[in-house]
Scaffold this active site. Structure first.
Site, PDB file in Angstrom:
ATOM      1  N   TYR A 168       0.831  -1.226   0.000  1.00  8.46           N
ATOM      2  CA  TYR A 168       0.000   0.000   0.000  1.00  8.46           C
ATOM      3  C   TYR A 168       0.858   1.265   0.000  1.00  8.46           C
ATOM      4  CZ  TYR A 168      -4.069  -2.896   0.308  1.00  8.46           C
ATOM      5  OH  TYR A 168      -5.045  -3.822   0.000  1.00  8.46           O
ATOM      6  N   ARG A 205       1.242   1.754  -3.591  1.00  9.51           N
ATOM      7  CA  ARG A 205       0.001   2.281  -4.187  1.00  9.51           C
ATOM      8  C   ARG A 205      -0.111   3.781  -3.911  1.00  9.51           C
ATOM      9  NH1 ARG A 205       0.825  -1.890  -5.174  1.00  9.51           N
ATOM     10  NH2 ARG A 205       1.357  -0.824  -7.122  1.00  9.51           N
ATOM     11  N   GLN A 210     -15.087   1.940  -6.047  1.00  6.85           N
ATOM     12  CA  GLN A 210     -14.339   0.834  -5.425  1.00  6.85           C
ATOM     13  C   GLN A 210     -12.873   1.232  -5.279  1.00  6.85           C
ATOM     14  OE1 GLN A 210     -15.763  -3.194  -7.183  1.00  6.85           O
ATOM     15  NE2 GLN A 210     -16.272  -1.633  -8.710  1.00  6.85           N
ATOM     16  N   ASN A 211     -12.527   2.388  -5.868  1.00  7.77           N
ATOM     17  CA  ASN A 211     -11.131   2.810  -5.901  1.00  7.77           C
ATOM     18  C   ASN A 211     -10.721   3.463  -4.581  1.00  7.77           C
ATOM     19  OD1 ASN A 211     -11.266   1.946  -8.524  1.00  7.77           O
ATOM     20  ND2 ASN A 211     -11.542   3.988  -9.398  1.00  7.77           N
ATOM     21  N   HIS A 254     -14.217   0.621  -0.675  1.00 10.35           N
ATOM     22  CA  HIS A 254     -13.066  -0.213  -0.268  1.00 10.35           C
ATOM     23  C   HIS A 254     -11.986   0.580   0.445  1.00 10.35           C
ATOM     24  CE1 HIS A 254     -14.398  -3.156  -3.661  1.00 10.35           C
ATOM     25  NE2 HIS A 254     -15.159  -3.225  -2.588  1.00 10.35           N
ATOM     26  N   GLY A 304     -15.593   1.206 -15.806  1.00 10.71           N
ATOM     27  CA  GLY A 304     -14.283   0.631 -15.489  1.00 10.71           C
ATOM     28  C   GLY A 304     -14.253  -0.333 -14.327  1.00 10.71           C
ATOM     29  N   THR A 305     -15.246  -1.243 -14.279  1.00 15.06           N
ATOM     30  CA  THR A 305     -15.161  -2.281 -13.251  1.00 15.06           C
ATOM     31  C   THR A 305     -15.567  -3.616 -13.852  1.00 15.06           C
ATOM     32  OG1 THR A 305     -16.020  -3.102 -11.128  1.00 15.06           O
ATOM     33  CG2 THR A 305     -17.479  -1.650 -12.397  1.00 15.06           C
ATOM     34  N   SER A 306     -14.858  -4.668 -13.439  1.00 14.89           N
ATOM     35  CA  SER A 306     -15.156  -6.012 -13.968  1.00 14.89           C
ATOM     36  C   SER A 306     -16.359  -6.621 -13.262  1.00 14.89           C
ATOM     37  CB  SER A 306     -13.924  -6.915 -13.781  1.00 14.89           C
ATOM     38  OG  SER A 306     -13.644  -7.028 -12.380  1.00 14.89           O
TER      39      SER A 306
HETATM   40  N1  APR Z   1     -11.342   2.621 -19.401  1.00 19.57           N
HETATM   41  C1  APR Z   1     -12.428   1.948 -18.944  1.00 19.57           C
HETATM   42  N2  APR Z   1     -12.371   0.704 -18.420  1.00 19.57           N
HETATM   43  C2  APR Z   1     -11.149   0.121 -18.385  1.00 19.57           C
HETATM   44  C3  APR Z   1      -9.969   0.749 -18.858  1.00 19.57           C
HETATM   45  C4  APR Z   1     -10.110   2.057 -19.388  1.00 19.57           C
HETATM   46  N3  APR Z   1      -9.048   2.741 -19.867  1.00 19.57           N
HETATM   47  N4  APR Z   1      -8.930  -0.109 -18.678  1.00 19.57           N
HETATM   48  C5  APR Z   1      -9.443  -1.226 -18.107  1.00 19.57           C
HETATM   49  N5  APR Z   1     -10.774  -1.093 -17.943  1.00 19.57           N
HETATM   50  C6  APR Z   1     -11.736  -2.043 -17.361  1.00 19.57           C
HETATM   51  C7  APR Z   1     -11.391  -3.511 -17.546  1.00 19.57           C
HETATM   52  O1  APR Z   1     -11.892  -3.969 -18.789  1.00 19.57           O
HETATM   53  C8  APR Z   1     -12.115  -4.130 -16.368  1.00 19.57           C
HETATM   54  O2  APR Z   1     -13.462  -4.441 -16.695  1.00 19.57           O
HETATM   55  O3  APR Z   1     -11.732  -1.831 -15.966  1.00 19.57           O
HETATM   56  C9  APR Z   1     -12.102  -3.037 -15.316  1.00 19.57           C
HETATM   57  C10 APR Z   1     -11.080  -3.293 -14.211  1.00 19.57           C
HETATM   58  O4  APR Z   1     -11.501  -4.424 -13.497  1.00 19.57           O
HETATM   59  P1  APR Z   1     -10.669  -4.850 -12.187  1.00 19.57           P
HETATM   60  O5  APR Z   1      -9.206  -4.797 -12.498  1.00 19.57           O
HETATM   61  O6  APR Z   1     -11.273  -6.127 -11.696  1.00 19.57           O
HETATM   62  O7  APR Z   1     -10.935  -3.668 -11.153  1.00 19.57           O
HETATM   63  P2  APR Z   1     -12.225  -3.478 -10.249  1.00 19.57           P
HETATM   64  O8  APR Z   1     -13.453  -3.968 -10.932  1.00 19.57           O
HETATM   65  O9  APR Z   1     -12.206  -2.064  -9.796  1.00 19.57           O
HETATM   66  O10 APR Z   1     -11.906  -4.430  -8.976  1.00 19.57           O
HETATM   67  C11 APR Z   1     -12.821  -4.378  -7.912  1.00 19.57           C
HETATM   68  O11 APR Z   1     -11.379  -5.815  -6.639  1.00 19.57           O
HETATM   69  O12 APR Z   1      -9.261  -6.322  -6.060  1.00 19.57           O
HETATM   70  C12 APR Z   1     -10.391  -5.726  -5.606  1.00 19.57           C
HETATM   71  O13 APR Z   1     -10.576  -4.046  -4.011  1.00 19.57           O
HETATM   72  C13 APR Z   1     -10.139  -4.279  -5.316  1.00 19.57           C
HETATM   73  O14 APR Z   1     -11.631  -2.414  -5.691  1.00 19.57           O
HETATM   74  C14 APR Z   1     -11.050  -3.555  -6.301  1.00 19.57           C
HETATM   75  C15 APR Z   1     -12.099  -4.598  -6.627  1.00 19.57           C
END
Ligand code: APR
Length: 230
Positions: free
Chosen positions: A55, A58, A88-89, A106, A171-173
């Site tokens: 961290y 980070r 979530q960031n 988070h 931007g979240t999976s």
């Molecule tokens: N613009 C938009 N989306 C993007 C970009 C971009 N330039 N680059 C990547 N992405 C997308 C990816 O396609 C993916 O769907 O952002 C998403 C990132 O997913 P993760 O890496 O899983 O991040 P996130 O969803 O925020 O993770 C959730 O998991 O590890 C824990 O606590 C951590 O808060 C985090 C949580």
């Protein structure tokens, strides 16, 4: 004129173009670190130094980063809408882009907290070191919600989401719960937008428009449309 309420759910992808790594992309943080080692209570128990180093790095990365066009486009919606960002960031880029209502599910990288009293929270801009203690004498830890820990802000976030009149996901999976489950609190009739170059499967969601673009481009375009349309 009543301002419509927009809730924006963001993940690491919204900060990718600010140079901050995501977690599950091919170059993601979980390619290099084991979650259980650096983002779990067990990892903290086993090796506090490893967790602090993760961290501390980070935090240095976020200090060097700047908000990108997506953060500014989300903040710009406040010209006409009542906007709540549920992120979530752990970075502070939404705040630095002038978003005024940001809920961190988070935790936050620029805070630390006591390990014996979760109410003792401190500002933290530099490294947290072994030996840094709270006023009750316990080792300080990052103010981050680790896996298998409770998400204190989830009820507040769910309440905001359930009264959204427009819902935007950037931007979240959508792989981590309970954050990903927030989409189920949005009324079926509410228009939803998802901005992500590799969008997760949301075929089960009604009334959603997927914009397969990077956050800065996709969010700027959407903000222009929404500011004109409403
Ligand atoms: N613009 C938009 N989306 C993007 C970009 C971009 N330039 N680059 C990547 N992405 C997308 C990816 O396609 C993916 O769907 O952002 C998403 C990132 O997913 P993760 O890496 O899983 O991040 P996130 O969803 O925020 O993770 C959730 O998991 O590890 C824990 O606590 C951590 O808060 C985090 C949580």
């Amino acid at each position: 004129m009543i301002r419509k309420k927009i809730v924006v759910l963001t993940g690491a992808g919204v900060s990718a173009e600010s140079g901050l790594r995501t977690f599950r992309d091919s170059d993601g943080l979980w390619e290099e670190h084991r979650i259980e080692d650096v983002a779990s209570p067990l990892g903290w128990k086993r090796n506090q130094q490893l967790v602090l180093d993760f961290y501390n790095q980070r935090r240095r990365d976020v200090l060097k980063a700047k908000p990108n066009a997506a953060h500014f486009a989300i903040a710009q919606l406040e010209e006409k809408f009542d906007v709540v960002v549920v992120t979530q960031n752990i970075d502070n880029l939404h705040e630095r882009a002038s978003s005024t209502k940001v809920i961190h599910l988070h935790g936050e990288i620029f805070k630390s907290r006591s390990t014996v009293d979760y109410k003792l929270i401190y500002k933290c801009e530099g490294d947290i070191l072994i030996g840094d203690k709270c006023e009750k004498g316990s080792q300080l830890r990052p103010f981050i919600v680790w896996f298998n820990e409770a998400v204190p802000m989830i009820e507040v976030a769910a309440k905001e989401v359930s009264s959204a009149e427009l819902f935007i996901i950037v931007g979240t999976s959508l792989q981590v719960y309970p954050a990903a489950g927030l989409i189920n609190y949005v009324h079926a009739t509410v228009p939803k937008f998802l901005i992500d170059p590799k969008a997760p499967d949301v075929s089960f969601v009604r009334n959603i428009t997927c914009i397969a673009k990077k956050a800065s481009e996709g969010m700027s375009e959407l903000t222009d449309i929404l500011l004109k349309k409403y």
